[in-house]
Enzyme design. Structure first.
Site, short mmCIF file in Angstrom:
data_model
loop_
_atom_site.label_atom_id
_atom_site.label_comp_id
_atom_site.label_asym_id
_atom_site.label_seq_id
_atom_site.Cartn_x
_atom_site.Cartn_y
_atom_site.Cartn_z
CE LYS A 167 -1.70 2.96 2.76
NZ LYS A 167 -1.77 4.21 1.96
CD GLU B 280 13.62 0.68 9.07
OE1 GLU B 280 14.16 1.64 9.65
OE2 GLU B 280 14.12 -0.46 9.05
CB CYS C 151 13.23 9.15 8.13
SG CYS C 151 14.26 8.09 7.11
CD GLU D 217 10.15 12.70 11.39
OE1 GLU D 217 9.06 12.15 11.59
OE2 GLU D 217 11.09 12.15 10.79
#
Ligand code: NAP
Ligand code: MG
Length: 489
Positions: free
Chosen positions: A179, A255, A290, A389
């Site tokens: 997906k 992750e 990331c 973040e």
């Protein structure tokens, strides 16, 4: 020149299909707000079909029954086809998520093709073990594919993030249901077509576009999915582990996010290189990486000179249309992400950080999503922009006085993905590297990257590692086979 068509239908059992409900969603370009295509809005019924098809493909051994050398040949062909289609894949990625076309080619398409090739080349060179048992027995330790692997990926490097998972999963003989992110579903669909063309049998690699809650959750909850491999935010990653536990205890690998510290000591061997790496690292991909070094920790004595050099580089990153060949800073992925980034910038100002440069949306007249490269100084550890973040082009600069303080500040995060250390003292470099609770430490550089090394994080940056031979462990079960040996001698 032929026109490029963008097909957003799902790919299930080797066929392009609409969602069972007929629902679609718009794929919007953040370059100018234009609708590029409509994608199938898959939901539970489509996921169920894709998983059923993938299970059947696994059970009848149409892929896992091929020898490793045969799977290798198909994966190498798949990688070759990615490169044959580099222009259309790169263009699709840039249109769909706004990254500079030169990097869509060199990083995304080439990186994904390299990853697929690498796992193809590796898979017939992986051996099992013979355990050190007594003479009257033989114990074989072998790796077997886990079964149906559900894969959910984000939008920042759509092809690359997908390939880090599909390549080892397919190499090991699994079936896959992928997906992609609703923000960038188009290249994954094209990849699955190329995989079919390369000889991956129908049903082995299926792609189901859709919303996270409507298509991702049913995949993570499905009782016939044996493993779920996820890249995305820590918030959703936590839900993935819950869903794995709530359903069939499928193996869950995540992750997740990062807030990576980049520590520069006053004895940095090359300040210009450190500045270049710090600035490129945070602004590359519009800050949507990331592992971006989003916290810059400077020893107080070099603070001013470092930032003077940094400011001189910033104009290079002025946002521009990512379709232009020289653009190095394009558009953020969409309006939602742009507004999130602008809210973080507001919070930095409100909490007392000093805005050194940037901070504004630009090129609004294009209808696109562009934000200036932004640097905050005087950032304190408790500020939101030091802790969360942002996933945008925003650098938070802090200062420290000695190595102990730098390490304490660096580790003061829920994340533990990457970190940088700049010093000419090899002792200090290693001592600091050992003390950092992160999956990857960069010493005197920040941009080394290779498919041969594991990628992933400590703490809330996730569970498991992508890339390298270690990733194969995620998509295989370990089997022990005992055999008794009665000696006739
Ligand atoms: P996200 O919101 O967590 O979404 C990631 C994927 O999960 C998307 O496909 C999303 O679908 C899907 N999803 C959302 N809600 C879900 C649910 N309830 N159940 C199942 N799936 C669901 O993350 P993102 O904004 O796309 O990506 C940015 C994040 O990815 C950042 O935190 C970044 O650090 C992280 N990331 C980590 C790495 C790494 O290797 N550590 C690499 C790249 C990115 P929709 O798109 O439809 O919402
Ligand atoms: Mg898009």
């Amino acid at each position: 020149m032929t026109a490029m068509t963008l097909d957003g239908r799902a790919l299930i059992n080797g066929q392009r299909v609409a969602a069972a409900s007929g629902a679609v969603f718009d794929c919007i370009s953040p370059i100018d707000g234009r609708t590029l295509a409509q994608a199938a809005r898959c939901a539970a019924q489509d996921i169920d079909l894709a998983v059923t098809v993938a299970s059947k493909a696994f059970e009848d051994c149409r892929w896992r029954g091929k020898s490793p050398a045969q799977r290798k040949r198909v994966l190498i062909k798949f990688a070759d086809l990615m490169l044959d289609n580099i222009e259309s894949l790169a263009l699709t990625e840039t249109l769909d998520m706004g990254k500079p076309i030169q990097y869509a080619r060199s990083v995304d398409v080439k990186g994904a093709a390299n990853c697929i090739r690498w796992y193809g080349e590796a898979i017939d060179k992986v051996y099992g073990e013979v355990a050190s048992t007594p003479d009257n027995a033989l114990a074989l330790v072998t790796q077997e594919p886990v079964g149906v692997v559900g894969i959910i990926v984000p939008w920042n490097y759509p092809m690359l993030m997908a390939s880090w998972k599909i390549a080892p999963a397919l190499a090991a003989g699994n079936s896959v249901v992928l997906k992609p992110s609703e923000k960038s579903p188009l290249t994954a669909l094209r990849m699955a077509e190329l995989a079919l063309q390369a000889g991956i049998p129908a049903g082995v690699f299926n792609v189901v576009p859709g919303m996270g809650s409507e298509a991702g959750a049913p995949l993570a909850l499905h009782m016939d999915v044996d493993c779920i491999a996820f890249t995305g935010s820590t918030r959703v990653g936590k839900q993935i582990h819950v869903m794995a536990g709530q359903s069939n205890l499928k193996r869950a690998w995540t992750e997740l996010g990062g807030k990576s510290p980049n520590i520069v000591f006053e004895d940095c061997p090359d300040l210009d290189r450190a500045v270049e790496a710090a600035i490129t690292g945070i602004f590359f991909n519009q800050g949507q990486s990331c592992n971006a070094p989003s916290r810059l920790l400077l020893q107080a004595s070099i603070h001013d000179v470092f930032l003077e050099k940094a400011l001189a580089l910033v104009p290079k990153f002025a946002p521009a249309n990512p379709l232009l060949p020289d653009t190095i800073m394009g558009a953020l992925v969409d309006d939602v992400q742009m507004k999130t980034v602008l809210r973080y910038i507001d919070s930095g100002k409100a909490e007392g950080a000093k805005l050194l440069t940037g901070g504004e949306q630009v090129l609004a007249e294009t209808g696109g999503c562009y934000v200036q490269p932004t640097i905050f100084t005087a950032v304190q550890e408790e500020m939101t922009i030091a802790r969360e973040e942002i996933f945008g082009p925003v650098l938070a600069v802090q200062t420290f006085s000695d190595a102990a303080q730098a390490v304490r500040m660096a580790n003061n995060s829920i994340y533990g993905l990457h970190a940088g250390v700049w010093t000419r003292d090899i002792n200090k470099a290693h001592a600091v590297a050992r003390a950092l609770r992160v999956g990857t430490v960069h010493i005197n550089q920040y941009d080394e990257d290779d498919i041969t090394v594991p990628f992933g994080g400590y703490k809330q940056s996730g569970v498991g590692r992508d890339k390298s031979l270690h990733a194969l462990d995620k998509y295989t079960e370990t089997k022990t086979t005992w055999l008794r040996i009665d000696s006739p001698l």
